[in-house]
Design a protein around this motif. Structure first.
Motif, PDB file in Angstrom:
ATOM      1  N   SER A   1      13.078  31.673  62.169  1.00 10.18           N
ATOM      2  CA  SER A   1      12.886  31.738  63.621  1.00 10.18           C
ATOM      3  C   SER A   1      11.417  31.530  64.013  1.00 10.18           C
ATOM      4  N   LYS A   2      10.610  31.125  63.033  1.00  7.68           N
ATOM      5  CA  LYS A   2       9.196  30.804  63.231  1.00  7.68           C
ATOM      6  C   LYS A   2       8.398  31.974  63.816  1.00  7.68           C
ATOM      7  N   GLN A   3       8.716  33.173  63.352  1.00  9.92           N
ATOM      8  CA  GLN A   3       7.986  34.365  63.760  1.00  9.92           C
ATOM      9  C   GLN A   3       6.789  34.645  62.867  1.00  9.92           C
ATOM     10  N   LEU A   4       6.634  33.874  61.813  1.00 18.23           N
ATOM     11  CA  LEU A   4       5.536  34.056  60.859  1.00 18.23           C
ATOM     12  C   LEU A   4       4.602  32.854  60.900  1.00 18.23           C
ATOM     13  N   PRO A   5       3.392  33.011  60.389  1.00 18.14           N
ATOM     14  CA  PRO A   5       2.528  31.834  60.225  1.00 18.14           C
ATOM     15  C   PRO A   5       3.217  30.840  59.288  1.00 18.14           C
ATOM     16  N   PRO A   6       2.948  29.563  59.446  1.00 18.54           N
ATOM     17  CA  PRO A   6       3.610  28.586  58.575  1.00 18.54           C
ATOM     18  C   PRO A   6       3.187  28.751  57.115  1.00 18.54           C
ATOM     19  N   PRO A   7       4.151  28.615  56.213  1.00 16.12           N
ATOM     20  CA  PRO A   7       3.818  28.714  54.787  1.00 16.12           C
ATOM     21  C   PRO A   7       3.190  27.427  54.276  1.00 16.12           C
ATOM     22  N   VAL A   8       2.647  27.501  53.083  1.00 15.91           N
ATOM     23  CA  VAL A   8       2.073  26.349  52.391  1.00 15.91           C
ATOM     24  C   VAL A   8       3.109  25.871  51.369  1.00 15.91           C
ATOM     25  N   SER A   9       3.436  24.596  51.383  1.00 19.26           N
ATOM     26  CA  SER A   9       4.371  24.048  50.399  1.00 19.26           C
ATOM     27  C   SER A   9       3.634  23.842  49.078  1.00 19.26           C
ATOM     28  N   VAL A  10       4.046  24.585  48.075  1.00 17.17           N
ATOM     29  CA  VAL A  10       3.451  24.475  46.744  1.00 17.17           C
ATOM     30  C   VAL A  10       4.149  23.374  45.962  1.00 17.17           C
ATOM     31  N   SER A  11       5.458  23.279  46.140  1.00 23.57           N
ATOM     32  CA  SER A  11       6.261  22.210  45.552  1.00 23.57           C
ATOM     33  C   SER A  11       7.429  21.966  46.497  1.00 23.57           C
ATOM     34  N   GLN A  12       8.342  21.116  46.087  1.00 24.10           N
ATOM     35  CA  GLN A  12       9.462  20.777  46.954  1.00 24.10           C
ATOM     36  C   GLN A  12      10.317  21.998  47.310  1.00 24.10           C
ATOM     37  N   ARG A  13      10.413  22.960  46.395  1.00 19.86           N
ATOM     38  CA  ARG A  13      11.277  24.118  46.624  1.00 19.86           C
ATOM     39  C   ARG A  13      10.531  25.446  46.668  1.00 19.86           C
ATOM     40  N   LEU A  14       9.215  25.406  46.682  1.00 16.02           N
ATOM     41  CA  LEU A  14       8.433  26.635  46.631  1.00 16.02           C
ATOM     42  C   LEU A  14       7.398  26.662  47.744  1.00 16.02           C
ATOM     43  N   VAL A  15       7.425  27.745  48.523  1.00 15.97           N
ATOM     44  CA  VAL A  15       6.407  27.946  49.551  1.00 15.97           C
ATOM     45  C   VAL A  15       5.718  29.278  49.323  1.00 15.97           C
ATOM     46  N   LYS A  16       4.484  29.343  49.734  1.00 14.73           N
ATOM     47  CA  LYS A  16       3.703  30.580  49.695  1.00 14.73           C
ATOM     48  C   LYS A  16       2.930  30.665  50.998  1.00 14.73           C
ATOM     49  N   TRP A  17       2.373  31.820  51.250  1.00 14.82           N
ATOM     50  CA  TRP A  17       1.575  32.023  52.449  1.00 14.82           C
ATOM     51  C   TRP A  17       0.152  32.351  52.060  1.00 14.82           C
ATOM     52  N   ARG A  18      -0.786  31.960  52.901  1.00 17.38           N
ATOM     53  CA  ARG A  18      -2.168  32.403  52.721  1.00 17.38           C
ATOM     54  C   ARG A  18      -2.216  33.877  53.125  1.00 17.38           C
TER      55      ARG A  18
END
Length: 70
Positions: free
Chosen positions: A34-51
């Protein structure tokens, strides 16, 4: 698990974000969809992380109290 990206920013996974926010992983997923968080960083095609700094700034901007481990 925390990692450093090439810019030196600490990247944290969804489990750690959920722990910082004090929510379950399913709640975190709903918040992300629902886009309530800051956008994540795409580490790979299936993996995201946040700063970590983005999450902390987001918490502070919302005036929420949460345990933040340094």
């Amino acid at each position: 698990m925390s990692t450093d990206n090439t810019n030196g920013a600490l990247l944290i996974d969804s489990k750690e974000v959920a722990k910082i926010l004090g929510v379950s992983s399913s709640t975190l997923f709903r918040m992300r969809c629902s886009k309530q968080l800051p956008p994540p960083v795409s580490v790979s095609q299936r993996l995201v992380k946040w700063r970590r700094s983005d999450i902390i700034a987001w918490i502070e901007s919302r005036g929420q109290s949460s345990e933040v481990n340094s």
